[in-house]
Design an enzyme around this catalytic site. Structure first.
Site, PDB file in Angstrom:
ATOM      1  N   SER A   1      55.055-106.384  58.913  1.00 22.13           N
ATOM      2  CA  SER A   1      55.600-107.533  58.212  1.00 22.13           C
ATOM      3  C   SER A   1      56.011-108.613  59.206  1.00 22.13           C
ATOM      4  CB  SER A   1      56.766-107.078  57.326  1.00 22.13           C
ATOM      5  OG  SER A   1      57.074-108.029  56.336  1.00 22.13           O
TER       6      SER A   1
ATOM      7  N   ASP B   1      53.022-104.716  51.868  1.00 23.71           N
ATOM      8  CA  ASP B   1      53.876-104.673  53.053  1.00 23.71           C
ATOM      9  C   ASP B   1      53.959-103.266  53.664  1.00 23.71           C
ATOM     10  OD1 ASP B   1      56.323-104.631  54.707  1.00 23.71           O
ATOM     11  OD2 ASP B   1      56.730-106.584  53.815  1.00 23.71           O
TER      12      ASP B   1
END
Length: 294
Positions: A74, A188
């Site tokens: 991320s 993610d």
């Protein structure tokens, strides 16, 4: 969100490290080893807290520490891409201060899988400062972490467009619509591997330095919806983070207890916290490297 005032900015040279001559010599001797151990950097996800990675990179550069492998999740994949492409540090600071983070709120989510927003804006933003580089064109090998939402498995992204991989790695489910990639539904990487220590070890690193952005929970009053969501995500990620962090040789733990995952307005404080996370432990890091000089 408002941009920072010019007076709040520091140049890279305004982040001074107090390093003893002995420590500098120790690092230089390590770098000069005939078969130097390879150093890997594992960069955690953490939303706005990811700006602390800029400070970490500033400190590691000031130390002259070589990086051979990088894995990021991320926000960590964003900082990792910048480091792997050798984006100049003054340019990295410009990006941190000049970015209008509202680009992250691009509408266009699909109801099929949920998600109010599209993460396409993240990809376009990365293309703007990185260009359309592929992983093969990076100076330092990089892995961006994602999650396969069908299987729950961690997915290591190492081929093709770096900007697209960073987008996938940063696609927070529920907020953003997942990205379909080669038949997989990806989101993610923080869901299953927020601090990818084992991944950078598999890449070939002998020494792994991990940056843990979530070592301290927010100490704020949790008065808003975004603050509650931010704290909840931090709590949910701790289990998979602990497993990974236990495998690291050295862990950098910036004090980000005054910062949430969603407040990008404190860039200067976040960068400084990341820098201090390294600066306060320079001698320990040098001792770790010195162990290979015996």
């Amino acid at each position: 969100m408002p941009r920072h005032l010019e007076t709040e900015r520091r140049r890279p040279e305004q982040y001074p490290l107090d390093i003893s001559l002995e420590t500098r010599e120790q690092i230089q001797r390590f770098k000069g080893l005939p078969s130097r151990p390879k150093i890997g950097l594992a960069l955690a996800g953490g939303g706005a807290r990811g700006l602390a990675h800029v400070g970490v990179l500033l400190a590691l550069e000031a130390l002259g520490l070589p990086l051979d492998y990088i894995a990021g999740t991320s926000a960590g994949s964003i900082a990792g891409a910048a480091a792997a492409a050798r984006i100049p540090l003054d340019r990295l600071l410009e990006i941190a201060f000049d970015t209008n983070w509202l680009f992250m709120l691009q509408p266009g989510g699909w109801r099929r899988w949920g998600g109010l927003l599209s993460s396409a804006g993240i990809e376009r933003w990365v293309l703007g400062w990185l260009g359309d580089l592929t992983f093969e064109q990076l100076t330092i090998p990089l892995t961006a972490m994602a999650t396969d939402l069908r299987t729950g498995e961690a997915v290591s992204l190492r081929e093709g467009s770096v900007a697209r991989a960073v987008r996938i790695s940063s696609t927070v489910p529920g907020l953003y619509t997942p990205v379909v990639d080669e038949g997989r539904i990806l989101a993610d990487g923080g869901l299953v591997c927020n601090v990818p220590v084992s991944v950078v070890r598999e890449m070939g690193a002998d020494i792994v330095i991990a940056v843990d952005l979530n070592c301290r929970l927010s100490t704020g009053p949790l008065e808003s919806f975004s603050e509650v969501v931010s704290q909840s995500i931090l709590l949910l990620q701790r289990a998979n983070e602990r497993r990974e962090i236990a495998q690291a040789d050295f862990v950098i733990e910036p004090d980000l207890s005054q910062h949430t995952l969603v407040n990008f307005e404190g860039a200067e404080a976040l960068i400084w916290a990341g820098f201090l996370g390294v600066a306060h432990r320079v001698s320990e890091l040098a001792d770790l490297l010195g162990g290979f000089l015996q």
